[in-house]
Design an enzyme around this catalytic site. Structure first.
Site, short mmCIF file in Angstrom:
data_model
loop_
_atom_site.label_atom_id
_atom_site.label_comp_id
_atom_site.label_asym_id
_atom_site.label_seq_id
_atom_site.Cartn_x
_atom_site.Cartn_y
_atom_site.Cartn_z
CB ALA A 67 -0.86 -0.01 1.26
N GLY A 106 0.67 -5.10 0.77
CA GLY A 106 -0.44 -5.16 -0.16
C GLY A 106 -0.06 -5.77 -1.51
CD GLU A 109 -2.37 -7.76 2.52
OE1 GLU A 109 -2.06 -6.57 2.29
OE2 GLU A 109 -3.11 -8.10 3.46
CD GLU A 129 1.41 -5.87 5.47
OE1 GLU A 129 2.21 -6.79 5.75
OE2 GLU A 129 0.71 -5.89 4.44
N1 3HC Z 1 4.58 3.41 0.09
C1 3HC Z 1 5.04 4.63 -0.26
N2 3HC Z 1 6.31 4.86 -0.59
C2 3HC Z 1 7.15 3.83 -0.57
C3 3HC Z 1 6.75 2.53 -0.22
C4 3HC Z 1 5.38 2.34 0.12
N3 3HC Z 1 4.90 1.15 0.45
N4 3HC Z 1 7.81 1.71 -0.28
C5 3HC Z 1 8.84 2.47 -0.67
N5 3HC Z 1 8.45 3.74 -0.86
C6 3HC Z 1 9.27 4.86 -1.34
C7 3HC Z 1 10.33 5.27 -0.32
O1 3HC Z 1 9.81 6.19 0.61
C8 3HC Z 1 11.38 5.87 -1.22
O2 3HC Z 1 10.97 7.17 -1.53
P1 3HC Z 1 12.05 8.34 -1.75
O3 3HC Z 1 12.92 7.88 -2.87
O4 3HC Z 1 11.20 9.51 -2.03
O5 3HC Z 1 12.80 8.43 -0.46
C9 3HC Z 1 11.29 5.03 -2.48
O6 3HC Z 1 10.01 4.41 -2.44
C10 3HC Z 1 12.34 3.96 -2.58
O7 3HC Z 1 12.35 3.21 -1.39
P2 3HC Z 1 13.71 2.77 -0.68
O8 3HC Z 1 14.61 3.93 -0.57
O9 3HC Z 1 13.35 2.06 0.57
O10 3HC Z 1 14.29 1.78 -1.80
P3 3HC Z 1 14.95 0.37 -1.64
O11 3HC Z 1 15.21 -0.09 -3.00
O12 3HC Z 1 16.06 0.40 -0.64
O13 3HC Z 1 13.82 -0.57 -0.97
C11 3HC Z 1 11.64 -1.57 -0.70
C12 3HC Z 1 12.63 -0.83 -1.65
C13 3HC Z 1 12.23 -2.93 -0.32
C14 3HC Z 1 10.35 -1.72 -1.43
C15 3HC Z 1 11.47 -0.73 0.58
O14 3HC Z 1 11.16 0.59 0.22
C16 3HC Z 1 10.38 -1.20 1.50
O15 3HC Z 1 10.61 -2.08 2.29
N6 3HC Z 1 9.19 -0.55 1.41
C17 3HC Z 1 8.11 -0.75 2.33
C18 3HC Z 1 7.43 -2.06 2.18
C19 3HC Z 1 6.28 -2.14 3.13
O16 3HC Z 1 6.40 -1.95 4.33
N7 3HC Z 1 5.12 -2.47 2.60
C20 3HC Z 1 3.93 -2.64 3.36
C21 3HC Z 1 3.15 -1.37 3.33
S1 3HC Z 1 1.73 -1.46 4.37
C22 3HC Z 1 0.59 -2.34 3.44
O17 3HC Z 1 0.89 -2.77 2.36
C23 3HC Z 1 -0.75 -2.47 4.06
C24 3HC Z 1 -1.58 -3.51 3.40
O18 3HC Z 1 -1.54 -4.70 4.14
C25 3HC Z 1 -3.01 -3.07 3.29
#
Ligand code: 3HC
Length: 696
Positions: A67, A106, A109, A129
């Site tokens: 998400a 997400g 998912e 998450e």
């Molecule tokens: N939402 C919004 N922005 C995100 C994002 C997300 N889920 N994941 C990454 N980004 C953004 C980062 O903020 C960053 O932005 P910036 O360049 O402006 O600083 C850019 O994407 C690149 O991210 P990273 O610097 O972290 O790049 P990496 O290549 O090192 O890592 C990644 C990529 C492994 C995808 C890492 O960003 C990550 O772990 N992201 C989060 C994953 C996460 O926690 N997902 C779950 C979200 S909650 C959810 O999905 C709820 C659902 O169950 C309903």
């Protein structure tokens, strides 16, 4: 560009397949526009008689990172992710996910709602998450247990760690691994499913549920709840997985969603999301764009084989960068290398490092006597004695020896990086790299930007920090930089509390109750009270209680007594009546009538002066953003992440309350430095927040 596009796939393996591609750089987060695009294209494909099957693919390196975290807490924009996933799952034509890279949260998912999943070798699937204080909110807690069983699914969601493509295949999360043409393989798989009578749906499965699985889940849940006292997301995860076992699919899905939505509003999750973005922002330097390229770092040198230097050399070896460890005398080198070897051997014994990896890392560490050995290094990190005269000698020698373009870094914790740079004819190549002890473990790296530090030196340092597995945060030159400068305020406040009536265990209890792993006095005992005492002797500073303890040879754990007593073999200290009597006598000598302090007041007195110092650090431009300060404190000083760091926490307490308290502390102690910083007072008066007006 449209965030979702659809193309018809033609040809032998792909005829009749609609390929829906997500293109939302950088990581294809499921923003509102992506959700809407997915729903629209899916419906079009479903209605198109020429389409027999659908493949969901993604542009770029990631499949979907989940998400869009930046949308959390904002008014919901339809369609919701569960709606999109329901449309996928209920689609009359099979939908297959082509997993080209990370499928997280997400994103995973979404893949689980599809009827099939084909993964490329670099694919990674996970539900992280929990790390954001949440639980999966789009069916993850329902569909993953149906594939793995409740107990293994619970373990995976509790850790939040992803599995790689091969593991996903062996666990049955993915149906196939595509070594070559991922899209072709996904289309072929989708067409195979189209030949079957009904597209298979994960929701219809119950074959992995069994009494044994349930028992294993309940045991794991009980253990997790015990460990995670007060973490609402763990409790919500348990409840949601239990619902998967107890309730019909749709009812259980509603339980998960309600739990997820409640967690999104929880201040602890808000704090963790703040840190997610804080850690990523910390690597951006206002005014330095992507056009500035890093210098290549293929070889490093570390000067000083003490605990710090050895730890830094281990960081390079771990990243696969050959490093020369340099000392003045062979004996010091031998001792340093022995320490490194013992450290690795302990890891091998614990099982966290293989013998092979240990040998590889040791082979990357070359020992040498004399600074000439630094001649071929692209990056030299000086970790010698914390004394300006010593540093001056080393840097003027390095200036003669190091090759042109080499970066000369100092690991100083307090000294003036500009003065160190001035010892060379190349101040533009000098930077501070402040590692935290133990250097091979602690994640924080303060990158100290000197007045002359060149932009590409800064970019290289940030890059290198990431290669070493660190979180690099850029800070400016001042005494103690960001972390230690604020720590000094806490230490001073701790001393004042002791003299005013609190005892070490009361202060430490308030701080550990707040969420730190250790209180300030237990920490001082661990680090050694003598270190600060010697430094104060040199600078004329005073810390009445710590100095009195040190003068009696009570240096902390290493002497068996300090703020606490450490009976033979005990790891944790116990209250020491002699120390407490000493503290009381110091209060008496100053004519202080001792009184008791509540935990809340202890925290205010310890932390508000730190926040004030943080505000000064911002005013002076030592940190570019308040969130950088939070990243420093969470990653270098164990500030509890679920409170977001000192500056985020301050806003949750309320800046006017903090300003009023600081005014009172300043009046009570006569210490002008406790008066609220102009920035803090201004924000409190205008209802502002630290983040306003910050550099991007
Ligand atoms: N939402 C919004 N922005 C995100 C994002 C997300 N889920 N994941 C990454 N980004 C953004 C980062 O903020 C960053 O932005 P910036 O360049 O402006 O600083 C850019 O994407 C690149 O991210 P990273 O610097 O972290 O790049 P990496 O290549 O090192 O890592 C990644 C990529 C492994 C995808 C890492 O960003 C990550 O772990 N992201 C989060 C994953 C996460 O926690 N997902 C779950 C979200 S909650 C959810 O999905 C709820 C659902 O169950 C309903």
């Amino acid at each position: 560009m449209e965030p979702v596009r659809m193309e018809a796939r033609t040809g032998a393996s792909g005829g009749g397949v609609a390929v829906v591609t997500i293109a939302n750089p950088p990581v294809n987060a499921l923003a509102a526009s992506v959700r809407a695009g997915l729903l629209r294209t899916l419906r079009e494909a479903e209605d198109d008689p020429a389409v027999r099957a659908i493949v969901i693919a993604a542009d770029g390196k990631a499949f979907i990172a989940g998400a869009d975290i930046s949308e959390f807490g904002k008014p919901p924009a339809p369609p919701s992710l569960p709606e999109v996933l329901q449309a996928i799952e209920q689609c009359a034509k099979p939908v297959v996910a082509a997993l080209n890279g990370v499928a997280l949260g997400g994103g995973m998912e979404l893949a689980l709602a599809c009827h099939g999943r084909v993964v490329a070798p670099q694919g990674q699937l996970g539900l992280p998450e929990i790390k954001l204080g949440l639980i999966p909110g789009a069916g993850g807690t329902q569909r993953l247990p149906r594939i793995l069983g409740a107990a293994p699914a619970f373990a995976m969601m509790l850790s939040g760690d992803p599995v790689d493509a091969r593991k996903a295949l062996s666990l049955g999360i993915a149906d196939a691994l595509a070594e070559g043409d991922l899209l072709g393989a996904a289309c072929a798989h989708a067409l195979r499913l189209a030949d079957a009578e009904h597209p298979p749906r994960v929701r219809d499965r119950a074959d992995r549920f069994s009494p044994e699985d349930r028992a294993a889940f309940e045991a794991a849940a009980a253990a997790a709840l015990k460990r995670a006292s007060g973490q609402p997301n763990v409790e919500a995860l348990v409840a949601s997985v239990r619902a998967a076992l107890d309730l019909p699919f749709d009812e259980a899905l509603a339980v998960e969603r309600a739990r997820f939505q409640a967690l999104v509003e929880d201040p602890r999750s808000k704090a963790l999301r703040h840190l997610f973005f804080a850690e990523r922002a910390a690597g951006r330097v206002p005014g330095i764009g992507r056009e500035v390229k890093a210098r290549p770092i293929e070889q490093a040198a570390v000067i000083g084989a003490g605990t710090m230097g050895g730890g830094i050399a281990m960081c390079f070896a771990q990243a696969g960068i050959p490093v020369t460890l340099i000392e003045v005398k062979a004996e010091a080198l031998d001792a340093g290398l022995a320490r490194i070897r013992a450290n690795y051997e302990a890891s091998v014994k614990r099982g966290s490092l293989s013998q092979e990896e240990m040998d590889k890392r040791l082979s990357l560490i070359i020992c040498a006597v004399g600074l000439d050995a630094a001649a071929s290094a692209d990056m030299v990190v000086e970790a010698a004695f914390e004394d300006m005269a010593v540093k001056a000698e080393i840097f003027s020698a390095l200036d003669r020896v190091a090759k042109p373009g080499a970066i000369l870094a100092t690991n100083t914790s307090y000294l003036d990086v500009n003065a160190i740079a001035a010892m060379t004819q190349r101040p533009q190549d000098v930077v501070g790299l402040h590692f935290f002890s133990p250097a091979n473990v602690m994640r924080l790296l303060e990158v100290v930007r000197g007045a002359a530090t060149a932009p590409d030196v800064l970019v290289t340092s940030l890059d290198l920090g990431r290669r070493l597995g660190k979180l690099p945060v850029v800070v400016g030159v001042c005494y103690g930089f960001v972390g230690n400068r604020m720590l000094a305020k806490r230490t001073q406040a701790g001393e004042r509390l002791l003299l005013a009536g609190a005892l070490p265990h009361e202060v430490d209890a308030a701080v550990t109750q707040f969420g730190f792993r250790m209180g300030p006095f237990a920490m001082l005992d661990l680090a050694g009270i003598d270190i600060g005492w010697r430094a104060r002797k040199a600078t004329g500073g005073r810390a009445p209680v710590a100095d009195a303890l040190a003068e009696q040879g009570r240096f902390g754990q290493k002497t068996g007594r300090g703020f606490y007593l450490y009976p033979e073999g005990a790891r944790a200290g116990v209250r020491d009546p002699e120390t407490e009597a000493l503290i009381t006598s110091l209060s008496d000598a100053q004519g202080i009538v001792r009184r008791s302090f509540s935990a809340e007041e202890i925290l205010a007195r310890l932390f508000y002066p730190m926040v004030n110092e943080g505000a000064k650090i911002l005013e002076e431009g030592i940190a570019a953003r308040a969130s950088d300060i939070d990243a420093v404190w969470v990653n270098g000083y164990n500030w509890p992440s679920f409170t977001g760091g000192p500056m985020f926490w301050a806003e949750s307490v309320g800046l006017p309350k903090i300003v009023a308290a600081l005014d009172a502390f300043a009046a009570e102690t006569g210490d002008e430095t406790l008066k609220p910083a102009p920035l803090l007072r201004h924000l409190a008066e205008t209802g502002g927040v630290f983040a306003a007006g910050e550099g991007a």
